[in-house]
Design a protein around this motif. Sequence first.
Motif, PDB file in Angstrom:
ATOM      1  N   ASN A   1       0.843  -1.183   0.000  1.00 46.18           N
ATOM      2  CA  ASN A   1       0.000   0.000   0.000  1.00 46.18           C
ATOM      3  C   ASN A   1       0.884   1.240   0.000  1.00 46.18           C
ATOM      4  N   LYS A   2       0.493   2.196  -0.812  1.00 47.89           N
ATOM      5  CA  LYS A   2       1.304   3.413  -0.878  1.00 47.89           C
ATOM      6  C   LYS A   2       0.396   4.616  -0.700  1.00 47.89           C
ATOM      7  N   ILE A   3       0.833   5.549   0.136  1.00 47.16           N
ATOM      8  CA  ILE A   3       0.050   6.763   0.336  1.00 47.16           C
ATOM      9  C   ILE A   3       0.883   8.007  -0.019  1.00 47.16           C
ATOM     10  N   THR A   4       0.166   9.061  -0.330  1.00 45.87           N
ATOM     11  CA  THR A   4       0.786  10.380  -0.478  1.00 45.87           C
ATOM     12  C   THR A   4       0.205  11.281   0.595  1.00 45.87           C
ATOM     13  N   LEU A   5       1.088  11.921   1.336  1.00 40.88           N
ATOM     14  CA  LEU A   5       0.670  12.814   2.410  1.00 40.88           C
ATOM     15  C   LEU A   5       1.076  14.241   2.094  1.00 40.88           C
ATOM     16  N   LEU A   6       0.134  15.156   2.203  1.00 42.31           N
ATOM     17  CA  LEU A   6       0.428  16.586   2.059  1.00 42.31           C
ATOM     18  C   LEU A   6       0.091  17.289   3.367  1.00 42.31           C
ATOM     19  N   ILE A   7       1.019  18.109   3.830  1.00 40.23           N
ATOM     20  CA  ILE A   7       0.850  18.796   5.116  1.00 40.23           C
ATOM     21  C   ILE A   7       1.183  20.270   4.962  1.00 40.23           C
ATOM     22  N   HIS A   8       0.449  21.139   5.643  1.00 40.34           N
ATOM     23  CA  HIS A   8       1.022  22.445   5.930  1.00 40.34           C
ATOM     24  C   HIS A   8       0.574  22.894   7.315  1.00 40.34           C
ATOM     25  N   CYS A   9       1.415  23.698   7.927  1.00 39.15           N
ATOM     26  CA  CYS A   9       1.142  24.167   9.290  1.00 39.15           C
ATOM     27  C   CYS A   9       2.085  25.325   9.590  1.00 39.15           C
TER      28      CYS A   9
ATOM     29  N   ILE B   1      -6.402   2.311   5.055  1.00 39.42           N
ATOM     30  CA  ILE B   1      -6.080   3.732   4.920  1.00 39.42           C
ATOM     31  C   ILE B   1      -6.946   4.604   5.822  1.00 39.42           C
ATOM     32  N   GLU B   2      -8.249   4.238   5.998  1.00 39.11           N
ATOM     33  CA  GLU B   2      -9.113   5.084   6.834  1.00 39.11           C
ATOM     34  C   GLU B   2      -8.676   5.025   8.293  1.00 39.11           C
ATOM     35  N   GLU B   3      -8.312   3.832   8.708  1.00 46.41           N
ATOM     36  CA  GLU B   3      -7.809   3.656  10.070  1.00 46.41           C
ATOM     37  C   GLU B   3      -6.523   4.469  10.273  1.00 46.41           C
ATOM     38  N   PHE B   4      -5.665   4.403   9.243  1.00 47.60           N
ATOM     39  CA  PHE B   4      -4.401   5.130   9.320  1.00 47.60           C
ATOM     40  C   PHE B   4      -4.643   6.631   9.407  1.00 47.60           C
ATOM     41  N   LYS B   5      -5.599   7.101   8.645  1.00 45.74           N
ATOM     42  CA  LYS B   5      -5.925   8.531   8.697  1.00 45.74           C
ATOM     43  C   LYS B   5      -6.364   8.937  10.108  1.00 45.74           C
ATOM     44  N   GLY B   6      -7.179   8.091  10.714  1.00 49.54           N
ATOM     45  CA  GLY B   6      -7.636   8.384  12.071  1.00 49.54           C
ATOM     46  C   GLY B   6      -6.478   8.464  13.048  1.00 49.54           C
ATOM     47  N   LEU B   7      -5.585   7.511  12.914  1.00 50.21           N
ATOM     48  CA  LEU B   7      -4.416   7.462  13.783  1.00 50.21           C
ATOM     49  C   LEU B   7      -3.552   8.708  13.584  1.00 50.21           C
ATOM     50  N   PHE B   8      -3.330   9.043  12.298  1.00 53.36           N
ATOM     51  CA  PHE B   8      -2.508  10.219  11.980  1.00 53.36           C
ATOM     52  C   PHE B   8      -3.129  11.475  12.568  1.00 53.36           C
ATOM     53  N   SER B   9      -4.438  11.566  12.405  1.00 49.02           N
ATOM     54  CA  SER B   9      -5.149  12.746  12.885  1.00 49.02           C
ATOM     55  C   SER B   9      -4.972  12.904  14.386  1.00 49.02           C
TER      56      SER B   9
ATOM     57  N   ARG C   1      -3.766  16.174   4.055  1.00 48.96           N
ATOM     58  CA  ARG C   1      -4.528  15.290   3.195  1.00 48.96           C
ATOM     59  C   ARG C   1      -3.711  14.029   2.967  1.00 48.96           C
ATOM     60  N   ILE C   2      -4.389  12.887   2.991  1.00 47.03           N
ATOM     61  CA  ILE C   2      -3.719  11.616   2.688  1.00 47.03           C
ATOM     62  C   ILE C   2      -4.468  10.943   1.540  1.00 47.03           C
ATOM     63  N   TYR C   3      -3.721  10.579   0.494  1.00 50.49           N
ATOM     64  CA  TYR C   3      -4.312   9.914  -0.670  1.00 50.49           C
ATOM     65  C   TYR C   3      -3.739   8.516  -0.817  1.00 50.49           C
ATOM     66  N   SER C   4      -4.581   7.586  -1.227  1.00 50.20           N
ATOM     67  CA  SER C   4      -4.053   6.302  -1.676  1.00 50.20           C
ATOM     68  C   SER C   4      -3.393   6.533  -3.028  1.00 50.20           C
TER      69      SER C   4
END
Lengths: 284, 284, 284, 284
Positions: C2-10, C60-68, C80-83
């Motif tokens: 599984n591969k994801i792309t993560l975009l962040i700004h802060c 991926i949804e679980e991972f998003k929750g964890l990341f959040s 944002r996290i994309y598959s």
Amino acid sequence: MNKITLLIHCKDQPNIIASVTNFMAKNNGNIVYIDQHVDREQDIFFMRLECEFISDSFAIEEFKGLFSKSLAEKFNLKWRIYSAERKPKMALFVSKYDHCLYDILGRYNSGELFLEIPFILSNHDDLRPIAESFNIPYYHVPVTKDNKHSAEQKQLELLEQYNIDFIVLARYMQIVSNFLIDKFPNKIINIHHSFLPAFVGAKPYHSAYKRGVKIIGATSHYITEELDAGPIIEQDVTHVSHTHSIDDLIAKGRDLEKIVLSNAIKLHANRKVMVFNNKTVIFS
Amino acid sequence: MNKITLLIHCKDQPNIIASVTNFMAKNNGNIVYIDQHVDREQDIFFMRLECEFISDSFAIEEFKGLFSKSLAEKFNLKWRIYSAERKPKMALFVSKYDHCLYDILGRYNSGELFLEIPFILSNHDDLRPIAESFNIPYYHVPVTKDNKHSAEQKQLELLEQYNIDFIVLARYMQIVSNFLIDKFPNKIINIHHSFLPAFVGAKPYHSAYKRGVKIIGATSHYITEELDAGPIIEQDVTHVSHTHSIDDLIAKGRDLEKIVLSNAIKLHANRKVMVFNNKTVIFS
Amino acid sequence: MNKITLLIHCKDQPNIIASVTNFMAKNNGNIVYIDQHVDREQDIFFMRLECEFISDSFAIEEFKGLFSKSLAEKFNLKWRIYSAERKPKMALFVSKYDHCLYDILGRYNSGELFLEIPFILSNHDDLRPIAESFNIPYYHVPVTKDNKHSAEQKQLELLEQYNIDFIVLARYMQIVSNFLIDKFPNKIINIHHSFLPAFVGAKPYHSAYKRGVKIIGATSHYITEELDAGPIIEQDVTHVSHTHSIDDLIAKGRDLEKIVLSNAIKLHANRKVMVFNNKTVIFS
Amino acid sequence: MNKITLLIHCKDQPNIIASVTNFMAKNNGNIVYIDQHVDREQDIFFMRLECEFISDSFAIEEFKGLFSKSLAEKFNLKWRIYSAERKPKMALFVSKYDHCLYDILGRYNSGELFLEIPFILSNHDDLRPIAESFNIPYYHVPVTKDNKHSAEQKQLELLEQYNIDFIVLARYMQIVSNFLIDKFPNKIINIHHSFLPAFVGAKPYHSAYKRGVKIIGATSHYITEELDAGPIIEQDVTHVSHTHSIDDLIAKGRDLEKIVLSNAIKLHANRKVMVFNNKTVIFS
């Protein structure tokens, strides 16, 4: 051997090319370069021609008179004839930035430019050492809100004293008034640090940064009454990205400014530019 | 209204421009475009001229005869005269890559190209559906090691049958032999996917990747006996970096190939290219 | 895999890179790409990261929750996290010009674009045959002064029905209202046929001709409420001269428009664009 | 505040990014820049990272030792760590051409370059006045066929005496032998006046003119044993036409050489270049 450069524009009309080339042949001239352009929107004909005369007795002023009577009146031509040997005299106006100055003087020294630089003028005294290291007279003419007109009168005296043909504003940070523009129409070349008509006026790199453009540019143009709106001679651009700070844009822009201004100077000095209705025809 | 395009080259000599323009004027022609070039190294004069004749009785073949006798012999000119109204006929050779084909046909359909495409020819049958969707005849002429000559004879028959003026190899992956080249000298345009003379031959993107260049390019040229060594018509490049894989180079290169080939086709179809000593003069 | 792309700004803050990379490692992710940018003017941190998870049980949804919970709240991240496997769905809006449409569909067909095109929509019926030749549904939604809102409602229905991720205006000659813009913020890509901010609005080639610029350009940007003022994704230019008529500018411009728009589409579809304060950060 | 720049390459392997970023965090470093590249063909991982340490007691040599033991050995890294404050020392080798020299010294004077120029060396005495006008020591080390080795020994003495980090050949017209190359591997930057690999060796502008190319270029690369075949750092090109003589190509080329070499110098001085297998990775 005498060589002239002829620039013509007039209303487009039949037989103009044949008539001019024929005139040159009849006067023992051999055309070595000819280029022409017709502006179909405005119905205007432009021509640039280089012609050699072998005769010992060729006299350019006499030839101009003949051309004027024989051809120019008949076709209602606007025309200029230059002796190809005579280098134009260019005055260099600067303020505090030295990159364009260094670039121009380096090219001048190496013989790359077909022109003479009788003097450098500035509203500051900072760049005098550079002028001196190149052995060129440097005049410091301060400009303030109050002395603007007398400063320009002083400038005009120098321009007349040195018999100047055209002026280059190499990042000269003062607005030139109509007083001077009217005396040097289409003969004052400016370098603006943006791709006009984007970012007219002050601080274009800051505006470019703010707008988030992916390209920055530089524009060389003849100055006219309206700020940054004169006929464009040359433009170039370079790609930038979000990684570039304003200082990076300024640094990258310096390289553009140097090359764009030098190219415009060469085109003008070699009589390759014609101006009509606020646009240029460049015979390059 | 009749309009012709004249292309000339000859040894440089005095009065050639005046003589030609005078000839046009005497024959009631009005020159609407003239451009010239002198190759100082080889002492060769080149000229391109467009001339309009209003007379109803203008006959191009007759005019050619007159030009030949009056001028061409006197100045020992190499010359060509084209009717400006006659669109040249272009044969399109392809193999399996479709990007240049799509690009050319799209431009053709939108009226951007001054030419006719009587047929498309390929050594494979893969691209037939594209030809059909544009309603252009498609000929499949397979080429193997053994049938090369008979295949080219078949090609020649088609070229003659359709009265073809010039051929475009739009990523046609076969080497064209002298048999065809000799019959279409400086009339077969190829697109090579590198900035020649770098990366001659097969797989230039792989070679570019291996060498680690920071720029890739494409070159359109007339084919000659020596591979990838013919006169260059047009070149362009794009910047690349270490982040680009070979596939990225191929993808970026496709965009270059399309534009460079289309530009070369336009220059040739509009009779703006002259060839001398394996180099081109482009009157653009 | 599984591969994801993560975009962040802060807001920029210490240890953000180490914290994110550490989080990925702890969750058995292997970072295969990381790039970051700090906007020093605004003190904002941007990051793009690609990460592979070998585990079969990766969700991926679980991972998003964890990341959040673990990271996003702590650092107050916008993210944002994309598959990486999921192709975005792109709606294509056109009017009558076909050059960008042909270009995009050609690239789509050859597999150059990582996206799906579920449908093409137009305010005219002219380009339907092209859509059909590529087997893509075509919707004709006429727009008049009176039906503008109902037309956009119809558009929205289609966009929702097809689960569209972003919209490309490939020379779509209608102004899109806030009704749609608000529902697709920074997800509607336009191609404007000038180097913005020069020549905003209608007929930029005519304005460029009139101004006598020596460079023309094209700009791809996200549309916002203010016309032609949205975040710029990509720009390119080409040199022109006095010899080019308005039609020549339009023809040369078409080539720019095609490439600039295609590049912008690729950047967006590959999740390489971040938008902040009306500017883009492009991780290319 | 202490700031370091870290360059790494190694066989690609899982968790390398997280391990390095984690190491920095554990040692109280805050990563302010990170970029990475994976060469998929060769399976090599490259990374560039800038990290700030606020601690007063930070000692770079100690940190290097820790990094070597904790990380470099484990992942079998090739690595370099630089103090971001320390300007590299650059020796400038010239012959008779002055355009690159003027360009570099102008930028140096204006503070555009993050480096020191302890001395200029030449095989001729011609450019001494320029060096003196910029107050930089100038060494004249003549090179003949017979004294080549002793000349390079003299050069090496100067390089060691001044503690030089890298050498720039600013149109230095001598071939540098392996004696020096081996002592400065990937630390001798040359400017070649063509778009390599086209026109290797002497007189590339003459070869370009003869071949009739429509583009000329310049290439900056590290020198290696094979002439003009070292890793390419930067390239740029400009369009030319049949109207350009060899002298025109040389003049246009000078502008390319200046900018390409200056850009390469900046990239190297700012530690943004990594070399692997005769290619560069540029973290720009």
